[in-house]
Design an enzyme around this catalytic site. Sequence first.
Site, mmCIF file in Angstrom:
data_model
loop_
_atom_site.group_PDB
_atom_site.id
_atom_site.type_symbol
_atom_site.label_atom_id
_atom_site.label_comp_id
_atom_site.label_asym_id
_atom_site.label_seq_id
_atom_site.Cartn_x
_atom_site.Cartn_y
_atom_site.Cartn_z
ATOM 1 N N GLY A 1 -12.193 3.039 97.719
ATOM 2 C CA GLY A 1 -12.015 3.197 98.970
ATOM 3 C C GLY A 1 -11.570 4.753 99.259
ATOM 4 O O GLY A 1 -11.002 4.979 100.435
ATOM 5 N N MET B 1 -13.116 7.623 98.912
ATOM 6 C CA MET B 1 -14.000 8.747 99.664
ATOM 7 C C MET B 1 -15.155 8.216 100.537
ATOM 8 O O MET B 1 -14.818 6.917 100.866
ATOM 9 C CB MET B 1 -15.005 9.205 98.484
ATOM 10 N N ARG C 1 20.392 5.824 68.190
ATOM 11 C CA ARG C 1 21.273 6.412 68.705
ATOM 12 C C ARG C 1 22.905 6.220 68.738
ATOM 13 O O ARG C 1 23.264 5.723 69.631
ATOM 14 C CB ARG C 1 20.895 7.077 70.238
ATOM 15 N N ARG D 1 20.950 7.659 63.044
ATOM 16 C CA ARG D 1 20.920 9.310 63.305
ATOM 17 C C ARG D 1 22.551 9.536 63.475
ATOM 18 O O ARG D 1 23.257 8.719 64.286
ATOM 19 C CB ARG D 1 20.073 9.690 64.819
ATOM 20 N N GLU E 1 13.037 18.841 65.355
ATOM 21 C CA GLU E 1 13.089 18.986 66.959
ATOM 22 C C GLU E 1 13.189 20.467 67.197
ATOM 23 O O GLU E 1 13.239 20.575 68.370
ATOM 24 C CB GLU E 1 14.612 18.262 67.313
ATOM 25 N N SER F 1 11.411 12.831 60.923
ATOM 26 C CA SER F 1 11.087 11.884 62.132
ATOM 27 C C SER F 1 10.781 12.952 63.211
ATOM 28 O O SER F 1 11.947 13.685 63.545
ATOM 29 C CB SER F 1 12.304 11.024 62.614
ATOM 30 N N GLY G 1 11.391 14.508 66.737
ATOM 31 C CA GLY G 1 12.221 14.218 67.798
ATOM 32 C C GLY G 1 11.491 15.056 68.978
ATOM 33 O O GLY G 1 11.697 16.045 69.287
ATOM 34 N N THR G 2 10.314 14.550 69.620
ATOM 35 C CA THR G 2 9.435 15.339 70.279
ATOM 36 C C THR G 2 9.923 15.594 71.895
ATOM 37 O O THR G 2 9.719 16.217 72.500
ATOM 38 C CB THR G 2 7.907 14.618 70.667
ATOM 39 N N ASN G 3 11.415 14.753 71.985
ATOM 40 C CA ASN G 3 11.924 15.099 73.506
ATOM 41 C C ASN G 3 12.497 16.719 73.405
ATOM 42 O O ASN G 3 12.146 17.314 74.120
ATOM 43 C CB ASN G 3 13.058 14.212 73.695
ATOM 44 N N ASP G 4 13.227 16.581 72.277
ATOM 45 C CA ASP G 4 13.777 18.243 72.117
ATOM 46 C C ASP G 4 12.667 18.869 71.713
ATOM 47 O O ASP G 4 12.929 20.200 71.782
ATOM 48 C CB ASP G 4 14.971 17.913 71.153
ATOM 49 N N CYS H 1 10.133 9.619 66.990
ATOM 50 C CA CYS H 1 11.090 8.943 67.546
ATOM 51 C C CYS H 1 11.254 9.302 69.087
ATOM 52 O O CYS H 1 11.883 8.789 69.858
ATOM 53 C CB CYS H 1 12.068 8.659 66.891
HETATM 54 C C1 PEP Z 1 14.349 13.639 70.507
HETATM 55 O O1 PEP Z 1 14.752 14.636 70.730
HETATM 56 O O2 PEP Z 1 12.995 13.381 70.646
HETATM 57 C C2 PEP Z 1 15.032 12.413 70.312
HETATM 58 C C3 PEP Z 1 14.489 11.499 69.982
HETATM 59 O O3 PEP Z 1 16.271 12.555 70.500
HETATM 60 P P1 PEP Z 1 17.253 12.624 71.733
HETATM 61 O O4 PEP Z 1 16.142 12.033 72.807
HETATM 62 O O5 PEP Z 1 18.176 11.649 71.554
HETATM 63 O O6 PEP Z 1 17.503 13.944 71.975
HETATM 64 MG MG MG Z 2 16.650 14.947 70.152
#
Ligand code: PEP
Ligand code: MG
Length: 888
Positions: free
Chosen positions: A105, A107, A574, A630, A758, A777, A779-782, A844
Amino acid sequence: MRKWVYTFGGGVAEGSRTEIDQLGGKGANLAEMAALGLPVPPGLTIVSDACGLYYKNEKTLCDDLKVQVLQGISGIEAATGRAFGDTSHPLLLSVRSGSRTSMPGMMDTVLNLGLNDHTVEALGHHSGDARFAWDSYRRFIQMYGDVVMGLDHEVFEEILEDEKARLGHELDTEMSAVEWQHVVKLYKDMLEQELGEPFPQDPHVQLWGAIGAVFSSWMNPRAKTYRLLHNIPEAWGTSVTVQTMVFGNLGSTSATGVAFTRNPSTGARELYGEFLVNAQGEDVVAGIRTPQSITEAARIDSGSDKPSLEKLMPEAFAEFQAICDRLESHYRDMQDLEFTIERGKLWMLQARAGKRTTKAAMKVAVDMVSEGLISEQEAVLRIEPSSLDQLLHPTIDPRVERHVIGSGLPASPGAASGAIVFTAEEAVEAENEGRKVILVRVETSPEDIHGMHAAQGILTTRGGMTSHAAVVARGMGIPCVSGAGTMRVDLRNEKLIGLGVTLTKGDIVTIDGSSGQVLKGEVPMLQPELSGDFAQLMVWADAARRMTVRTNADTPGDARAARSFGAEGIGLCRTEHMFFEGERIHVMREMILAEDEAGRRAALDKLLPMQRSDFTELFTIMHGLPVTIRMLDPPLHEFLPKSDEEIEEVANAMGLEPGFMRRRIDALHEFNPMLGHRGCRLAISYPEIAEMQARAIFEAAVAAARETGAPVVPEIMVPLVGLRSELDYVKAVIDRVATEVMGEAKLEISYLVGTMIELPRAAIRAHIIAEAAEFFSFGTNDLTQTTFGMSRDDAARFIPTYQRKGIIIQDPFVSLDFDGVGELIRIAAERGRRTRPDMKLGICGEHGGDPTSIHFCEDVGLDYVSCSPFRVPIARLSAAQAAIKARA
Ligand code: PEP
Ligand code: MG
């Protein structure tokens, strides 16, 4: 000359379903059906690359393309024995969009193209139905005027409503040929007056206009929003299918309908669909008339007294049923079909893989394995991992009494509670403010998708299982009850009137998308579990995957939930989250506010037993599975009160001077805390913290090993390491405590000390860090934050702008940036393993639960992914799909 146009019909086709990228879903499948010899009205498809060219040429169609379209039309003329624009045997066409993935729906479409003041007479003559011909002509002007000439369809509706009122008619069906003819004149006059040009009589002008308008609709705001929500690249463009019109509105032996070869809600193997006699296709989806069931069984089930297609047109039904079977075994998947019956003759207008609920997808996949249609691995590949969310939705606790105030169709499963809102805008506003709402509409339209996405659930009072609300909600995995005819929406007064109650905007309702019920107030829900087809698919997925799936869990509750979803260990605990609960925060604050080591140690002594009992519980729940813990990571001021009021309150409770407290808080203040005194830096400044945590871990390991009899191998993880010497320092503390505890307990405990990756420096120096680290591990957020130099806490403010402006497609905090962050992961994995070939590698960060990121992890050869408990099944399935694809 580039081939822009592919023709189909009469048992042959130039393209096939493998060319879906260029032909779009609709064009590709029409070609496929035509080649199978199924009854498909002849037509042609303009490839989607032509859409890009159209924009490049400032919205004009190039000559090559026009020549090829005209050649294609000659072919259609030959196949149908009609001629485009001919005043005795006119060929009428439909012009429709078709993108690579369906965008329902979003277009534009033009039907009945080719009608003008002369061809309308011929259509009337040939059909023997002048009323039908004039009705078709006015529909055409209305659609063309709206889609191509840009007039609001409301103005046409107004003219029609005025005319009907003047004639004393209530329904369109009461209009005669002459009356429609007069409406046509009024429409044309209005168009000329508004736009200063007459309605185009030349069918070729009409055709080029309609093709251009369909290309243009690729860029309309609805389509753009939809693409953004579904990650569909703008560069794909849409194809355009031009096809011979067939009419489902040529009297009582004509009909039009939509059907699924299996039930799209439950997956049951039964033909499932709806049709309308004497109607055009759009009428079924629009939900204006209530459609009839296709099969007799479904009619009986629904208690309808309107005849089924099976009874009404047995021959067409039998042919349709045979085609359904044929298409299912040809495509080896459940199909969503559109058809029209023109004076008893069946025509197939569309086939595509049917959208289905996740529950249905699982049943269909598992059934198709037992029917021998697909393999177990294909079944695993058939389920969209993120769609498992739908099954992980809560359901209403069957033990509670239900205060039912209305009911409709169970259009999209799962239950949801929220405050009533009546507009999409209010739903979006509520989402921004973190409020839960149920979007209540008479029916939804593509303009509402923003709001549908923002709501917890959708309730409509009109429309069937294939209405816009139902289809879109199922696709989004949002609970929906559609066509709740026992309820009424009073938009003006913002009221929802149900059985014996009148609710106002803001009142709480619960909808049960699995039963169709609407309940008053908030209702207790049950959390989902894995069983039946879901469990079976997970068994196949587990057999296919290479990586293990762990969970990020900080509490025993999380750990238990994750185990029930199949987590194979904890990839990240954590520990700081354990310090926020109840009494503990006070002791933690005591520790932070202490002015010397002795003061800190006194507080840490109080924290030790609390941490120890938490860890003991985690180890016990995980019963021998790996548990990664951790060391304390966040900046310490996160534990301290912020506002003056809070400071005063906390200081009083701790028997401290508020002034003293404020000074300590000021002393801990950092300009850039995410890059400040956190991670392993804390353990280096205050080794006694690391000491306490290590002691708690080892003492808990001893206790759990004794209690469960299962060996406990703690994996202790040091955060935010950039230098090997940082890790060496903290590891020395951990090793010392380990020796002490094992000596005291007279028990040998195996353990690993590793680090998070990280920081870009850690990734680049991974071969050196791996000399000390026994595992990595990611820590792909950081790591995303530090690689992009984008604060993870502030990025949400500008990422949507980046996406809107096409600077990035995906939010890198949600889906891994393969090219940058991913490259660092590759480097670290490769360098780490060069030093320590058997090194365990995992992820993680949030990306550990994101399907596309999981594919990347498979590709890099990580050993495990770790994600939040509710994403564990998603990760198991994604890891399996990644492994199957890697082997293919
Ligand atoms: C990260 O940094 O990816 C991580 C898993 O640690 P936090 O999110 O607690 O910094
Ligand atoms: Mg981190």
